[in-house]
Design a protein around this motif. Structure first.
Motif, PDB file in Angstrom:
ATOM      1  N   VAL A  58       0.856  -1.378  -0.064  1.00 48.04           N
ATOM      2  CA  VAL A  58      -0.035  -0.074   0.058  1.00 48.04           C
ATOM      3  C   VAL A  58       0.887   1.075  -0.060  1.00 48.04           C
ATOM      4  O   VAL A  58       1.726   1.337   0.862  1.00 48.04           O
ATOM      5  N   GLY A  59       0.556   2.067  -0.752  1.00 42.04           N
ATOM      6  CA  GLY A  59       1.207   3.641  -1.024  1.00 42.04           C
ATOM      7  C   GLY A  59       0.295   4.561  -0.631  1.00 42.04           C
ATOM      8  O   GLY A  59      -1.064   4.443  -0.764  1.00 42.04           O
ATOM      9  N   VAL A  60       0.387   5.336   0.568  1.00 45.37           N
ATOM     10  CA  VAL A  60      -0.388   6.572   0.859  1.00 45.37           C
ATOM     11  C   VAL A  60       0.446   7.690   0.662  1.00 45.37           C
ATOM     12  O   VAL A  60       1.223   8.094   1.134  1.00 45.37           O
ATOM     13  N   ILE A 100     -10.970   3.124   0.523  1.00 43.33           N
ATOM     14  CA  ILE A 100      -9.696   2.469   1.028  1.00 43.33           C
ATOM     15  C   ILE A 100      -9.118   3.118   2.094  1.00 43.33           C
ATOM     16  O   ILE A 100      -8.380   4.002   1.681  1.00 43.33           O
ATOM     17  N   SER A 101      -9.081   2.948   3.305  1.00 42.87           N
ATOM     18  CA  SER A 101      -8.237   3.480   4.296  1.00 42.87           C
ATOM     19  C   SER A 101      -6.940   2.604   4.709  1.00 42.87           C
ATOM     20  O   SER A 101      -7.049   1.384   4.418  1.00 42.87           O
ATOM     21  N   PRO A 102      -5.941   3.374   4.991  1.00 43.43           N
ATOM     22  CA  PRO A 102      -4.633   2.652   5.336  1.00 43.43           C
ATOM     23  C   PRO A 102      -4.811   1.874   6.727  1.00 43.43           C
ATOM     24  O   PRO A 102      -4.089   1.220   6.891  1.00 43.43           O
ATOM     25  N   LEU A 103      -5.864   2.130   7.291  1.00 45.46           N
ATOM     26  CA  LEU A 103      -6.210   1.865   8.791  1.00 45.46           C
ATOM     27  C   LEU A 103      -7.155   0.696   8.740  1.00 45.46           C
ATOM     28  O   LEU A 103      -8.165   0.874   7.891  1.00 45.46           O
ATOM     29  N   GLY A 104      -6.958  -0.250   9.594  1.00 39.10           N
ATOM     30  CA  GLY A 104      -8.023  -1.506   9.663  1.00 39.10           C
ATOM     31  C   GLY A 104      -8.380  -2.174   8.770  1.00 39.10           C
ATOM     32  O   GLY A 104      -9.434  -2.772   8.318  1.00 39.10           O
ATOM     33  N   GLN A 105      -7.364  -2.546   7.708  1.00 35.20           N
ATOM     34  CA  GLN A 105      -7.445  -3.216   6.530  1.00 35.20           C
ATOM     35  C   GLN A 105      -7.673  -4.693   7.002  1.00 35.20           C
ATOM     36  O   GLN A 105      -7.299  -5.249   8.097  1.00 35.20           O
ATOM     37  N   LYS A 106      -8.512  -5.427   6.300  1.00 31.82           N
ATOM     38  CA  LYS A 106      -8.366  -6.976   6.575  1.00 31.82           C
ATOM     39  C   LYS A 106      -7.263  -7.763   6.847  1.00 31.82           C
ATOM     40  O   LYS A 106      -7.022  -8.714   7.526  1.00 31.82           O
ATOM     41  N   ARG A 107      -6.260  -7.957   5.803  1.00 33.35           N
ATOM     42  CA  ARG A 107      -5.246  -8.268   5.682  1.00 33.35           C
ATOM     43  C   ARG A 107      -4.167  -7.453   6.158  1.00 33.35           C
ATOM     44  O   ARG A 107      -4.181  -6.099   5.742  1.00 33.35           O
ATOM     45  N   ALA A 144       0.021   3.854  13.813  1.00 28.91           N
ATOM     46  CA  ALA A 144      -1.175   2.872  13.703  1.00 28.91           C
ATOM     47  C   ALA A 144      -1.138   2.012  12.530  1.00 28.91           C
ATOM     48  O   ALA A 144      -1.784   0.895  12.345  1.00 28.91           O
ATOM     49  N   THR A 145      -0.579   2.210  11.337  1.00 29.06           N
ATOM     50  CA  THR A 145      -0.267   1.436  10.208  1.00 29.06           C
ATOM     51  C   THR A 145       1.042   0.696  10.093  1.00 29.06           C
ATOM     52  O   THR A 145       1.190  -0.016   9.079  1.00 29.06           O
ATOM     53  N   ASN A 146       1.966   0.950  11.018  1.00 29.38           N
ATOM     54  CA  ASN A 146       3.188   0.529  10.882  1.00 29.38           C
ATOM     55  C   ASN A 146       3.933   0.962   9.602  1.00 29.38           C
ATOM     56  O   ASN A 146       4.745   0.033   8.941  1.00 29.38           O
ATOM     57  N   ALA A 147       3.718   2.011   9.270  1.00 25.82           N
ATOM     58  CA  ALA A 147       4.302   2.427   7.968  1.00 25.82           C
ATOM     59  C   ALA A 147       5.780   3.112   7.812  1.00 25.82           C
ATOM     60  O   ALA A 147       6.306   3.376   8.699  1.00 25.82           O
TER      61      ALA A 147
END
Length: 155
Positions: A58-60, A100-107, A144-147
């Motif tokens: 994922v790119g934000v 699509i949020s970078p937070l709370g993704q299924k995987r 929160a996303t460990n980005a």
């Protein structure tokens, strides 16, 4: 309004603010959010699901910018990146395109946040639904996303 994205922030006790706006069908999601909320597009971040060497990543990055696929691949130790298929993005994240949020993704996917986020006190990202944005600090978004935080915009 609860979404998987807000649930993650609540569980981590991260401070955030929700902003909603009426989404118009056919509108470009990121620029629409910036315009509807009266924000500088540089503070509104889009979430793009890609494939780096076959693995979803994922790119934000700011909604007004383009993703540098080579920079994204390099950020995660890969060689080649391309945009993921919409159905693959939906299955992996649990969110629909435009929400699509970078937070709370299924995987749990590797997430790379563009370094430009650090220029602001707060930034905005999708709250997990079209027409819903979350405002939070760049540091909290990264945590929160460990980005990985590096430059991933083209230009």
């Amino acid at each position: 309004m609860k979404t998987p994205a807000t649930a993650v922030l609540d569980a981590m006790q991260v401070r955030y603010q929700l902003h909603s706006y009426p989404h118009r069908a056919g509108a470009a999601y990121g620029p629409e959010a910036a315009f509807a909320l009266g924000l500088d597009p540089a503070r509104v971040f889009k979430t793009l699901v890609t494939e780096v060497d076959g693995a979803l990543t994922v790119g934000v990055l700011p909604v007004a910018d383009s993703l540098d696929l080579k920079a994204l691949a390099a950020a995660v130790g890969g060689k080649r990146a391309k945009m993921a298929e919409v159905t693959a993005a939906r299955r992996a994240t649990g969110y629909v395109a435009g929400g699509i949020s970078p937070l709370g993704q299924k995987r749990t996917l590797p997430i790379v946040l563009d370094v430009s986020a650090t220029e602001f006190d707060t930034v905005f990202c999708s709250g997990g639904r079209r027409g819903l944005e979350i405002e939070l600090t760049p540091a909290d978004l990264a945590r929160a996303t460990n980005a990985t935080v590096v430059a991933i915009t083209a230009g």
